[in-house]
Design a protein around this motif. Structure first.
Motif, mmCIF file in Angstrom:
data_model
loop_
_atom_site.group_PDB
_atom_site.id
_atom_site.type_symbol
_atom_site.label_atom_id
_atom_site.label_comp_id
_atom_site.label_asym_id
_atom_site.label_seq_id
_atom_site.Cartn_x
_atom_site.Cartn_y
_atom_site.Cartn_z
ATOM 1 N N ALA A 1 61.180 -11.572 59.050
ATOM 2 C CA ALA A 1 62.004 -12.156 60.111
ATOM 3 C C ALA A 1 61.182 -13.105 60.982
ATOM 4 O O ALA A 1 61.665 -14.173 61.381
ATOM 5 C CB ALA A 1 62.625 -11.060 60.963
ATOM 6 N N ILE B 1 68.154 -11.627 57.733
ATOM 7 C CA ILE B 1 66.914 -10.846 57.812
ATOM 8 C C ILE B 1 66.700 -10.311 59.219
ATOM 9 O O ILE B 1 66.142 -9.235 59.404
ATOM 10 C CB ILE B 1 65.696 -11.664 57.311
ATOM 11 C CG1 ILE B 1 64.487 -10.764 57.042
ATOM 12 C CG2 ILE B 1 65.318 -12.746 58.282
ATOM 13 C CD1 ILE B 1 64.611 -9.947 55.826
ATOM 14 N N TYR B 2 67.181 -11.057 60.232
ATOM 15 C CA TYR B 2 67.088 -10.571 61.618
ATOM 16 C C TYR B 2 67.880 -9.275 61.784
ATOM 17 O O TYR B 2 67.416 -8.325 62.407
ATOM 18 C CB TYR B 2 67.633 -11.608 62.598
ATOM 19 C CG TYR B 2 66.984 -12.969 62.554
ATOM 20 C CD1 TYR B 2 65.615 -13.119 62.362
ATOM 21 C CD2 TYR B 2 67.732 -14.116 62.720
ATOM 22 C CE1 TYR B 2 65.025 -14.367 62.331
ATOM 23 C CE2 TYR B 2 67.156 -15.369 62.706
ATOM 24 C CZ TYR B 2 65.800 -15.491 62.504
ATOM 25 O OH TYR B 2 65.224 -16.728 62.479
ATOM 26 N N HIS C 1 67.435 -10.154 68.436
ATOM 27 C CA HIS C 1 68.595 -10.316 67.562
ATOM 28 C C HIS C 1 69.752 -10.991 68.295
ATOM 29 O O HIS C 1 70.478 -11.795 67.711
ATOM 30 C CB HIS C 1 69.042 -8.973 66.991
ATOM 31 C CG HIS C 1 70.188 -9.110 66.052
ATOM 32 N ND1 HIS C 1 71.469 -8.790 66.418
ATOM 33 C CD2 HIS C 1 70.255 -9.561 64.778
ATOM 34 C CE1 HIS C 1 72.271 -9.037 65.402
ATOM 35 N NE2 HIS C 1 71.559 -9.499 64.394
ATOM 36 N N TYR D 1 60.338 -10.947 68.384
ATOM 37 C CA TYR D 1 59.977 -10.155 67.201
ATOM 38 C C TYR D 1 58.460 -10.065 67.052
ATOM 39 O O TYR D 1 57.945 -9.039 66.614
ATOM 40 C CB TYR D 1 60.610 -10.751 65.945
ATOM 41 C CG TYR D 1 62.039 -10.311 65.699
ATOM 42 C CD1 TYR D 1 62.951 -10.159 66.739
ATOM 43 C CD2 TYR D 1 62.495 -10.061 64.419
ATOM 44 C CE1 TYR D 1 64.255 -9.764 66.504
ATOM 45 C CE2 TYR D 1 63.799 -9.659 64.173
ATOM 46 C CZ TYR D 1 64.668 -9.518 65.222
ATOM 47 O OH TYR D 1 65.967 -9.112 64.989
#
Length: 137
Positions: free
Chosen positions: A22, A40-41, A99, A114
């Motif tokens: 991510a 993917i997040y 997200h 992230y």
């Protein structure tokens, strides 16, 4: 109980892999305008929340961590009752915020949130070389 411990230990590698993927996607899209949302997040967030639930179940079932009056002076008890839990909770909050930024297509902020969360997770994992009673798997 042993199954949950193994699942919690093994899922860490899935979480780390998804977070790295991510972060790579967010880094590659951070300068683009209207770059599409990447699933993917979402997968990274789901994996970390699943890991949290397993960890909370283990904690509730008393995974060898007993509240003691002198726990702050004992490295093992301090790690599992304070450092591990607080570090992971902060990381999961950052991933959730990241997200929400991904849904707004703000990949630069996703990269930042992230990345900080990954660093916190790496610090908060009881790696075998830290002598905290955990193995590689």
């Amino acid at each position: 109980m042993e199954i949950l411990v193994r699942a919690h230990s093994g899922l860490r590698y899935v979480v780390l892999g998804l977070l790295i993927a991510a972060i790579f996607v967010a880094f590659s899209k951070r300068g683009e305008r209207n770059a599409p949302y990447s699933k993917i997040y979402l997968f990274a967030m789901i994996a970390t929340h699943t890991q949290l639930l397993i960890g909370l179940i283990l904690y509730a079932l008393d995974f060898g961590v007993k509240v003691r009056f002198d726990m702050m002076s004992d490295k093992f008890y301090r790690f599992y009752t304070v450092e591990h839990i607080v570090g992971m909770l902060v990381a999961i909050v950052l991933i959730t915020i990241g997200h929400s930024q991904a849904k707004k297509l703000n990949h630069g902020k996703v990269f930042a949130y992230y990345s900080i969360a990954l660093l916190l997770i790496l610090i908060s994992i009881p790696w075998p070389f830290r002598n905290l009673g955990a193995g590689w798997f």
